[in-house]
Design a protein around this motif. Sequence first.
Motif, short mmCIF file in Angstrom:
data_model
loop_
_atom_site.label_atom_id
_atom_site.label_comp_id
_atom_site.label_asym_id
_atom_site.label_seq_id
_atom_site.Cartn_x
_atom_site.Cartn_y
_atom_site.Cartn_z
N ILE A 296 67.36 -62.91 15.22
CA ILE A 296 68.32 -62.16 14.58
C ILE A 296 69.12 -62.23 14.04
O ILE A 296 68.57 -60.73 12.68
N ILE A 297 69.14 -63.05 13.76
CA ILE A 297 70.45 -62.67 12.02
C ILE A 297 69.09 -62.47 11.16
O ILE A 297 69.58 -62.38 9.75
N SER A 298 67.59 -63.34 11.19
CA SER A 298 66.87 -62.66 9.81
C SER A 298 66.30 -61.97 9.79
O SER A 298 65.48 -61.39 9.23
N GLY A 299 65.87 -60.78 11.13
CA GLY A 299 64.60 -60.59 11.48
C GLY A 299 63.32 -60.79 11.20
O GLY A 299 62.37 -59.83 11.20
N CYS A 300 63.23 -61.97 11.69
CA CYS A 300 61.98 -62.62 11.23
C CYS A 300 61.65 -63.87 12.97
O CYS A 300 62.31 -64.51 13.12
N TYR A 301 60.48 -62.87 12.86
CA TYR A 301 60.45 -64.68 13.54
C TYR A 301 60.08 -65.92 13.67
O TYR A 301 59.33 -66.42 12.30
N MET B 93 54.66 -76.38 24.05
CA MET B 93 54.86 -75.32 22.88
C MET B 93 53.57 -74.09 23.30
O MET B 93 52.49 -73.66 24.11
N VAL B 94 54.71 -73.17 24.30
CA VAL B 94 53.98 -71.77 24.74
C VAL B 94 54.29 -70.91 24.03
O VAL B 94 55.76 -70.89 23.76
N ARG B 95 53.74 -69.79 24.28
CA ARG B 95 53.72 -68.41 23.70
C ARG B 95 54.07 -67.24 24.30
O ARG B 95 52.58 -67.37 25.49
N PHE B 96 54.20 -66.65 24.67
CA PHE B 96 54.51 -65.10 25.74
C PHE B 96 54.38 -63.97 24.88
O PHE B 96 54.69 -63.83 23.75
N PHE B 97 52.90 -63.24 25.53
CA PHE B 97 52.72 -62.20 24.91
C PHE B 97 53.07 -60.67 26.07
O PHE B 97 52.80 -61.52 26.48
N ALA C 205 44.34 -60.42 21.29
CA ALA C 205 46.07 -60.47 21.14
C ALA C 205 47.07 -61.54 20.04
O ALA C 205 47.28 -61.09 19.05
N LEU C 206 47.22 -61.94 21.54
CA LEU C 206 48.21 -63.28 21.28
C LEU C 206 47.22 -64.22 19.70
O LEU C 206 48.09 -64.56 19.28
N GLN C 207 46.27 -64.27 20.14
CA GLN C 207 45.33 -65.22 18.96
C GLN C 207 46.14 -64.55 17.42
O GLN C 207 46.03 -64.97 16.67
N LYS C 208 45.50 -63.09 17.90
CA LYS C 208 45.82 -62.24 16.39
C LYS C 208 47.31 -62.56 16.35
O LYS C 208 47.82 -62.73 14.41
N LYS C 209 48.19 -62.30 16.82
CA LYS C 209 49.27 -62.62 16.60
C LYS C 209 50.06 -64.32 15.73
O LYS C 209 50.94 -64.16 14.87
N VAL C 210 49.63 -65.21 16.41
CA VAL C 210 49.83 -66.00 15.85
C VAL C 210 49.56 -66.49 14.11
O VAL C 210 50.04 -67.02 13.93
N LYS C 211 47.79 -65.71 14.43
CA LYS C 211 48.12 -66.22 12.99
C LYS C 211 47.79 -65.30 11.85
O LYS C 211 47.89 -66.72 10.95
N HIS D 51 49.45 -72.42 3.85
CA HIS D 51 48.04 -72.91 4.56
C HIS D 51 47.84 -72.35 5.81
O HIS D 51 47.48 -72.94 7.36
N LYS D 52 48.33 -70.93 5.82
CA LYS D 52 47.79 -69.89 6.91
C LYS D 52 46.39 -70.20 7.00
O LYS D 52 45.62 -69.41 8.27
N GLN D 53 45.02 -70.10 6.47
CA GLN D 53 43.97 -70.81 6.46
C GLN D 53 43.56 -72.25 7.83
O GLN D 53 42.85 -71.89 8.63
N GLN D 54 44.88 -73.13 7.54
CA GLN D 54 44.56 -74.11 8.31
C GLN D 54 44.86 -74.02 9.35
O GLN D 54 44.81 -74.10 10.17
N ILE D 55 45.78 -72.96 9.30
CA ILE D 55 46.79 -72.83 10.86
C ILE D 55 45.70 -72.09 11.31
O ILE D 55 45.68 -72.42 12.67
N ALA D 56 45.39 -71.16 11.09
CA ALA D 56 43.97 -70.42 11.76
C ALA D 56 42.70 -71.37 12.68
O ALA D 56 42.26 -71.42 13.38
N LYS D 57 42.62 -72.71 11.84
CA LYS D 57 42.07 -73.26 12.00
C LYS D 57 42.50 -73.75 13.45
O LYS D 57 41.56 -74.13 13.89
N LEU D 58 43.16 -74.63 13.16
CA LEU D 58 44.14 -75.56 14.22
C LEU D 58 44.16 -74.23 15.45
O LEU D 58 43.75 -74.38 16.71
N VAL D 59 44.20 -72.70 15.00
CA VAL D 59 44.47 -72.20 16.51
C VAL D 59 43.53 -72.48 17.41
O VAL D 59 43.48 -72.76 18.71
N ASP D 60 41.96 -72.61 16.56
CA ASP D 60 40.75 -72.30 16.88
C ASP D 60 40.68 -73.89 17.76
O ASP D 60 40.10 -73.76 18.96
#
Length: 625
Positions: free
Chosen positions: A79-84, A340-344, A431-437, A465-474
Amino acid sequence: MKIRMISMVVMLASAVFAVPDRPNIVWLTTEDNSANWYKLYNPEHGVRMPNVERLAKDGLVFNHAYSCGPVCSVARSTIISGCYGPRTGAQYHRRQVPVAMPEGVRMFPYYLRQAGYYTTNNSKEDYNYLPSDKEGVWDESSGKASFRRRTPGQPFFHVQNFGVTHESQLFGDLPKGKEYVVDPANVALFPYHPDTQVFREKYAQYLTLNSMADAEMGRIIKQLEEDGLLDDTFIFHYGDHGGVLPGGKGYAHNDGLQVAMVVYVPKNWQHLVPAPRGSRIDGTVEFVDLSATVLNLAGAEIPEGIDGTPFLGKGITLDELNSRDTAFGYAERFDEKYDMVRFFRKGKYSYWRSYQPFNFDGLHNFYRYKQPAFCEWRDLAKAGKLNPVQSAFYEARPPEQLFDLEKDPHEITNLADDPAYADILFDMRRALQKKVKSLPDLGFYPEPVMLSESGGDGAAFGKMHKQQIAKLVDIADLQLAPFPEARARVAKALRSPEATERYWAAITCSAFGDQAMEFEADLKRIASEDSNRLVRTRAAEFLGLTGAADPAPYIFAALANCDDPIEVNLILNSAVLLKDAAGVKFDMSLVEGADWTQLGGLVPHRISYLSGGTGEVPKKAKGKK
């Protein structure tokens, strides 16, 4: 002379009765309080809240409002940051090391102060950000803060928090002299809760606490009325996240995330909302949108670096607002308990992605198990006295689950394996994959690694580290494929030179369980020899969950001479999982070079539990902070 005096009287009268050039904004926030408990949202079984209903009569009720995090520090940091939270590293409850706000973004009341608003908070903050990020944010933030101390005529933003609905209020009985507003025999239990007298009494107690919170909110509304401010003041009421009975607070489920959101619309500012007073709004709104909404109502500039979008104020149309149909939520470390759970949510469907599905929901957490209902639920699970729906809280979960919220508001019937929903499941997954990446989601780095390598600047670290995070998601999402299709990529990740890739490969093996037994030899080698103690721990976790080997010696070796309390706590989470799920015994005195009294933070709670205690630690024994 007479004409001059008349002119002065007219001018003074005009000053008194003039419409301010900007509205006031007040937030009335209750703790741990999902939409389920309100008659406004649950007409048959919710409690009457006359003051909130008064706000609704002359305001807007948002049918689909979501906290992004299911626990207070995570929700309030969003809330205070306006950022996920997972974009900045603020998704852990409660912070062990504070993280920085993204570059160019300030806590949003700062912008209100710059625009001339008087900003006050009474009194909870609970932000996971650096103390320096709070500079210039509040005129006053304390238990005495009040909008009444502003300069005459100054517009104000005031937050009033009410703790009477906090989970701790269910540890004991109702306050002395209070009686249930509903008979425990008449409450409607959620289908995943056992039907016992303890649960019925706690339901009745929580409905009563909501009634008490409503009365407290009424006193603030009366202050505004006495001061002649109601016609110029937006009043938001919401719970800071869902809860509070077991399975709500702390869990990225609908019951943990969906909250009431009622906004009183002042007569003089009706033009800033897209619907008539007394309307209900079907569009989905999230906590990440609150900062942008307040700034838009105030006519202040919305910073480019935030993730939220205003849902009130200039430029908002009803058609556009009602077209919004997605919500994103996240649950990670909750005190000493890791998951570690994500909700969509999209439309009427919700999707849970459990990245560590063997980490069952009921894993021990010392503060949660102060609640009698929690303890009883676990006792009944151990005794085999629960039906399959009720016992699921104490069992491993599928990696992904899909629910129809219109038919199944408490998310009981998993549709993920139903061929009729295959297309919907695929769309929600993508949609969730796209969001977390796209964030990118920092939860794919273990907390101690992210903190140490980022220097506390999570947003900048994530960009790098955006590319590396995408690789970890995969790698993690290999859990969603049939094992024969995933086998080769899992094997490759287990041999990766990158520790985080080996880390997620080991977790993925545990998600597959016995199907991945062909990697037993590899995982025994990793548990013994890997250069990274967190990777060794995850390999040991697999060995213990599958019964391939006693994991305790491997866990002890990973803990040996480790003096980072954040890293130790993460390793100990695996030990507690193995104790709770597989009955593994841990004699913590066997860990070499360990002086647990010198490690503060959350470690003593885990040591207490692994040593046969409840996890409660006397204050004098909690070690260094």
